[in-house]
Design a protein around this motif. Structure first.
Motif, PDB file in Angstrom:
ATOM      1  N   PHE A   7       0.812  -1.211   0.000  1.00 28.82           N
ATOM      2  CA  PHE A   7       0.000   0.000   0.000  1.00 28.82           C
ATOM      3  C   PHE A   7       0.850   1.268   0.000  1.00 28.82           C
ATOM      4  CE2 PHE A   7      -3.095  -3.005   1.861  1.00 28.82           C
ATOM      5  CZ  PHE A   7      -4.127  -2.830   0.948  1.00 28.82           C
ATOM      6  N   ILE A   8       2.066   1.184   0.504  1.00 32.42           N
ATOM      7  CA  ILE A   8       2.947   2.342   0.582  1.00 32.42           C
ATOM      8  C   ILE A   8       3.935   2.366  -0.588  1.00 32.42           C
ATOM      9  CG2 ILE A   8       4.681   3.512   2.007  1.00 32.42           C
ATOM     10  CD1 ILE A   8       1.795   3.466   3.157  1.00 32.42           C
ATOM     11  N   GLU A   9       4.508   1.220  -0.920  1.00 31.84           N
ATOM     12  CA  GLU A   9       5.609   1.157  -1.882  1.00 31.84           C
ATOM     13  C   GLU A   9       5.165   1.099  -3.344  1.00 31.84           C
ATOM     14  OE1 GLU A   9       7.786  -2.225  -0.492  1.00 31.84           O
ATOM     15  OE2 GLU A   9       8.575  -1.135   1.242  1.00 31.84           O
ATOM     16  N   ASN A  10       3.984   0.558  -3.610  1.00 33.12           N
ATOM     17  CA  ASN A  10       3.516   0.408  -4.977  1.00 33.12           C
ATOM     18  C   ASN A  10       2.790   1.681  -5.413  1.00 33.12           C
ATOM     19  OD1 ASN A  10       1.202  -0.392  -6.942  1.00 33.12           O
ATOM     20  ND2 ASN A  10       2.747  -2.003  -7.158  1.00 33.12           N
ATOM     21  N   ASP A  11       3.255   2.281  -6.499  1.00 31.90           N
ATOM     22  CA  ASP A  11       2.677   3.550  -6.947  1.00 31.90           C
ATOM     23  C   ASP A  11       1.192   3.438  -7.281  1.00 31.90           C
ATOM     24  OD1 ASP A  11       5.080   4.891  -6.674  1.00 31.90           O
ATOM     25  OD2 ASP A  11       5.673   4.555  -8.760  1.00 31.90           O
ATOM     26  N   ARG A  12       0.823   2.379  -7.943  1.00 30.71           N
ATOM     27  CA  ARG A  12      -0.590   2.238  -8.336  1.00 30.71           C
ATOM     28  C   ARG A  12      -1.481   2.046  -7.115  1.00 30.71           C
ATOM     29  NH1 ARG A  12      -3.417  -1.169 -13.123  1.00 30.71           N
ATOM     30  NH2 ARG A  12      -5.528  -0.709 -12.470  1.00 30.71           N
ATOM     31  N   ALA A  13      -1.064   1.178  -6.200  1.00 31.08           N
ATOM     32  CA  ALA A  13      -1.849   0.960  -4.984  1.00 31.08           C
ATOM     33  C   ALA A  13      -1.919   2.238  -4.153  1.00 31.08           C
ATOM     34  CB  ALA A  13      -1.244  -0.177  -4.163  1.00 31.08           C
ATOM     35  N   SER A  14      -0.804   2.909  -4.041  1.00 31.01           N
ATOM     36  CA  SER A  14      -0.750   4.144  -3.264  1.00 31.01           C
ATOM     37  C   SER A  14      -1.639   5.225  -3.877  1.00 31.01           C
ATOM     38  CB  SER A  14       0.691   4.624  -3.179  1.00 31.01           C
ATOM     39  OG  SER A  14       0.796   5.750  -2.367  1.00 31.01           O
ATOM     40  N   SER A  15      -1.679   5.306  -5.195  1.00 27.34           N
ATOM     41  CA  SER A  15      -2.488   6.332  -5.850  1.00 27.34           C
ATOM     42  C   SER A  15      -3.985   6.099  -5.652  1.00 27.34           C
ATOM     43  CB  SER A  15      -2.162   6.402  -7.340  1.00 27.34           C
ATOM     44  OG  SER A  15      -2.626   5.254  -8.016  1.00 27.34           O
ATOM     45  N   GLU A  16      -4.385   4.878  -5.398  1.00 31.86           N
ATOM     46  CA  GLU A  16      -5.799   4.572  -5.156  1.00 31.86           C
ATOM     47  C   GLU A  16      -6.257   5.029  -3.773  1.00 31.86           C
ATOM     48  OE1 GLU A  16      -8.097   3.240  -7.231  1.00 31.86           O
ATOM     49  OE2 GLU A  16      -6.613   3.223  -8.837  1.00 31.86           O
ATOM     50  N   LEU A  17      -5.317   5.299  -2.881  1.00 36.44           N
ATOM     51  CA  LEU A  17      -5.662   5.615  -1.501  1.00 36.44           C
ATOM     52  C   LEU A  17      -5.989   7.087  -1.271  1.00 36.44           C
ATOM     53  CD1 LEU A  17      -3.044   3.370   0.302  1.00 36.44           C
ATOM     54  CD2 LEU A  17      -5.441   2.877  -0.174  1.00 36.44           C
ATOM     55  N   VAL A  18      -6.156   7.846  -2.329  1.00 31.43           N
ATOM     56  CA  VAL A  18      -6.515   9.249  -2.171  1.00 31.43           C
ATOM     57  C   VAL A  18      -8.023   9.430  -2.004  1.00 31.43           C
ATOM     58  CG1 VAL A  18      -4.479  10.141  -3.347  1.00 31.43           C
ATOM     59  CG2 VAL A  18      -6.549   9.659  -4.657  1.00 31.43           C
ATOM     60  N   THR A  19      -8.795   8.426  -2.368  1.00 32.20           N
ATOM     61  CA  THR A  19     -10.245   8.507  -2.190  1.00 32.20           C
ATOM     62  C   THR A  19     -10.648   7.765  -0.919  1.00 32.20           C
ATOM     63  OG1 THR A  19     -10.577   6.586  -3.613  1.00 32.20           O
ATOM     64  CG2 THR A  19     -10.703   8.747  -4.660  1.00 32.20           C
ATOM     65  N   ASN A  20     -11.749   8.185  -0.342  1.00 33.80           N
ATOM     66  CA  ASN A  20     -12.151   7.690   0.977  1.00 33.80           C
ATOM     67  C   ASN A  20     -12.462   6.197   1.035  1.00 33.80           C
ATOM     68  OD1 ASN A  20     -11.841  10.169   2.177  1.00 33.80           O
ATOM     69  ND2 ASN A  20     -13.943  10.790   1.784  1.00 33.80           N
ATOM     70  N   LYS A  21     -13.183   5.671   0.064  1.00 31.50           N
ATOM     71  CA  LYS A  21     -13.600   4.267   0.126  1.00 31.50           C
ATOM     72  C   LYS A  21     -12.408   3.304   0.063  1.00 31.50           C
ATOM     73  CE  LYS A  21     -17.063   1.093  -1.605  1.00 31.50           C
ATOM     74  NZ  LYS A  21     -18.194   0.902  -2.512  1.00 31.50           N
ATOM     75  N   PRO A  22     -11.490   3.441  -0.907  1.00 30.56           N
ATOM     76  CA  PRO A  22     -10.327   2.537  -0.915  1.00 30.56           C
ATOM     77  C   PRO A  22      -9.435   2.713   0.309  1.00 30.56           C
ATOM     78  CG  PRO A  22     -10.582   3.554  -3.068  1.00 30.56           C
ATOM     79  CD  PRO A  22     -11.528   4.242  -2.139  1.00 30.56           C
ATOM     80  N   LYS A  23      -9.303   3.942   0.785  1.00 29.37           N
ATOM     81  CA  LYS A  23      -8.478   4.195   1.970  1.00 29.37           C
ATOM     82  C   LYS A  23      -9.080   3.497   3.187  1.00 29.37           C
ATOM     83  CE  LYS A  23      -6.899   8.352   2.744  1.00 29.37           C
ATOM     84  NZ  LYS A  23      -6.707   9.743   3.171  1.00 29.37           N
ATOM     85  N   ALA A  24     -10.382   3.604   3.365  1.00 30.25           N
ATOM     86  CA  ALA A  24     -11.050   2.959   4.501  1.00 30.25           C
ATOM     87  C   ALA A  24     -10.941   1.442   4.398  1.00 30.25           C
ATOM     88  CB  ALA A  24     -12.513   3.388   4.566  1.00 30.25           C
ATOM     89  N   ARG A  25     -11.099   0.924   3.202  1.00 29.73           N
ATOM     90  CA  ARG A  25     -11.004  -0.540   3.004  1.00 29.73           C
ATOM     91  C   ARG A  25      -9.592  -1.038   3.302  1.00 29.73           C
ATOM     92  NH1 ARG A  25     -11.961  -5.058   4.101  1.00 29.73           N
ATOM     93  NH2 ARG A  25     -11.877  -6.693   2.555  1.00 29.73           N
ATOM     94  N   ALA A  26      -8.590  -0.289   2.866  1.00 29.43           N
ATOM     95  CA  ALA A  26      -7.198  -0.666   3.133  1.00 29.43           C
ATOM     96  C   ALA A  26      -6.917  -0.655   4.628  1.00 29.43           C
ATOM     97  CB  ALA A  26      -6.243   0.282   2.411  1.00 29.43           C
ATOM     98  N   LYS A  27      -7.381   0.386   5.319  1.00 28.93           N
ATOM     99  CA  LYS A  27      -7.162   0.459   6.765  1.00 28.93           C
ATOM    100  C   LYS A  27      -7.874  -0.680   7.493  1.00 28.93           C
ATOM    101  CE  LYS A  27      -8.206   4.626   8.027  1.00 28.93           C
ATOM    102  NZ  LYS A  27      -8.395   6.033   8.366  1.00 28.93           N
ATOM    103  N   ASP A  28      -9.102  -1.004   7.072  1.00 29.33           N
ATOM    104  CA  ASP A  28      -9.829  -2.120   7.682  1.00 29.33           C
ATOM    105  C   ASP A  28      -9.097  -3.439   7.475  1.00 29.33           C
ATOM    106  OD1 ASP A  28     -11.818  -0.380   8.499  1.00 29.33           O
ATOM    107  OD2 ASP A  28     -13.208  -0.928   6.877  1.00 29.33           O
TER     108      ASP A  28
END
Length: 56
Positions: A7-28
């Motif tokens: 989630f931190i090192e991969n550019d594509r995965a990291s870029s998805e975390l700017v929106t609330n839903k993917p960020k919340a799902r990743a944290k969960d």
């Protein structure tokens, strides 16, 4: 731990975390994985990754 670092090192995965839903799902997901960890160093690293995701 490699999945958590993704989630931190991969550019594509990291870029998805700017929106609330993917960020919340990743944290969960990471919180769920953290509950299964037994080594304190791994728990601390997971907390750091979750913190970095929250700041994005």
């Amino acid at each position: 731990m490699a999945l958590a670092r993704l989630f931190i090192e991969n550019d594509r995965a990291s870029s998805e975390l700017v929106t609330n839903k993917p960020k919340a799902r990743a944290k969960d997901l990471l919180e769920e994985l953290k509950g299964k960890l037994t080594i304190q160093a791994s728990i601390d690293e997971m907390d750091e990754i979750i913190s970095q995701i929250s700041k994005k």
